[in-house]
Write an enzyme that holds these catalytic residues in place. Sequence first.
Site, PDB file in Angstrom:
ATOM      1  N   GLY A 170       0.674  -0.644  -0.245  1.00 51.91           N
ATOM      2  CA  GLY A 170       0.281   0.219   0.099  1.00 51.91           C
ATOM      3  C   GLY A 170       0.359   1.644  -0.102  1.00 51.91           C
ATOM      4  N   ASP A 171       2.085   1.293   0.958  1.00 48.06           N
ATOM      5  CA  ASP A 171       2.729   2.084   0.114  1.00 48.06           C
ATOM      6  C   ASP A 171       4.448   1.711   0.146  1.00 48.06           C
ATOM      7  OD1 ASP A 171       3.754   5.352   0.806  1.00 48.06           O
ATOM      8  OD2 ASP A 171       4.216   5.331   2.660  1.00 48.06           O
ATOM      9  N   LEU A 172       4.345   0.983  -0.528  1.00 48.63           N
ATOM     10  CA  LEU A 172       6.013   0.504  -0.919  1.00 48.63           C
ATOM     11  C   LEU A 172       6.705   1.590  -1.414  1.00 48.63           C
ATOM     12  CD1 LEU A 172       6.891  -2.516  -0.403  1.00 48.63           C
ATOM     13  CD2 LEU A 172       6.503  -2.970  -2.798  1.00 48.63           C
ATOM     14  N   CYS A 173       7.194   1.951  -1.230  1.00 52.38           N
ATOM     15  CA  CYS A 173       8.185   3.274  -0.882  1.00 52.38           C
ATOM     16  C   CYS A 173       9.263   2.788  -0.360  1.00 52.38           C
ATOM     17  CB  CYS A 173       8.022   5.401  -1.499  1.00 52.38           C
ATOM     18  SG  CYS A 173       7.971   4.794   0.654  1.00 52.38           S
ATOM     19  N   ASN A 176      10.638   2.368   2.901  1.00 54.28           N
ATOM     20  CA  ASN A 176       9.708   1.036   3.489  1.00 54.28           C
ATOM     21  C   ASN A 176      10.642  -0.082   3.170  1.00 54.28           C
ATOM     22  OD1 ASN A 176       8.159   3.369   5.247  1.00 54.28           O
ATOM     23  ND2 ASN A 176       6.714   3.269   3.457  1.00 54.28           N
TER      24      ASN A 176
END
Length: 248
Positions: A170-173, A176
């Site tokens: 969901g926030d795979l930057c 992270n």
Amino acid sequence: MIPPGDGWDVIDGGESDTSVYRRGSVIAKCCAADGVSALEGERDRTAWLAGTGTPSATVVDWVESDDGACLLTSVVPGVAGIDLPSWGWLGAMETLGRTLREFHALRDCPFERPLASVVASAQDVVRRGAVNPEFLTDEWRAVSPESLLEQVVAESPYVESAAEPAVCHGDLCLPNVFFDPLTLRVTGFIDVGRLGIADRYSDLALTTIQLYDEWSVDPGPFLTAYGLTEPDRRRLEFYRLLDPLTWG
């Protein structure tokens, strides 16, 4: 709210409305009373992901009061992707591609993140005038957030019809994802408050644009290691546009 006890050092907290601290091998993410529900969701997702055997943080404790809450988790070993030296980028892309494929293949996830709810979040952010222009490309800053949202809404039926549901971060930057700085294997994922069943392209889009923007590399090796040699460019562009409209 602040974590209980002494000896905590303040660290950067990312984009969410939380404060983040570290003491030894423990991270504390804290919020005010109005953020407790969202932090509870992250707590439950963190616990679920750790229970699958996927490399990730584990829940150490949960502290809640009338003032807010603190989620205490273990420190993930290694180095955040954003801090990897350039000599390791190719190897890291390959291990991340393989690891993400395994992540997306997880089963029995109790959390969902349907596209309609994500678009609704973007609509709320745009309505409040809360879109952060720093998250937009130069091209996107040249038009209004309302126009960008219209593009998202117009493209949503196609994306919905082509979706390939998977367990998504969901926030795979890059901040992270953590890597072993020597072997370049993935040592863990953090900040999983948006984890849930969604189109796998929601992860792929954010990761590929991060690789391009932060490392200035062609994300091809990442996609090849993932097993995707001919990606759906239309869905990649859709999710790249949708994500920055959901933070605010």
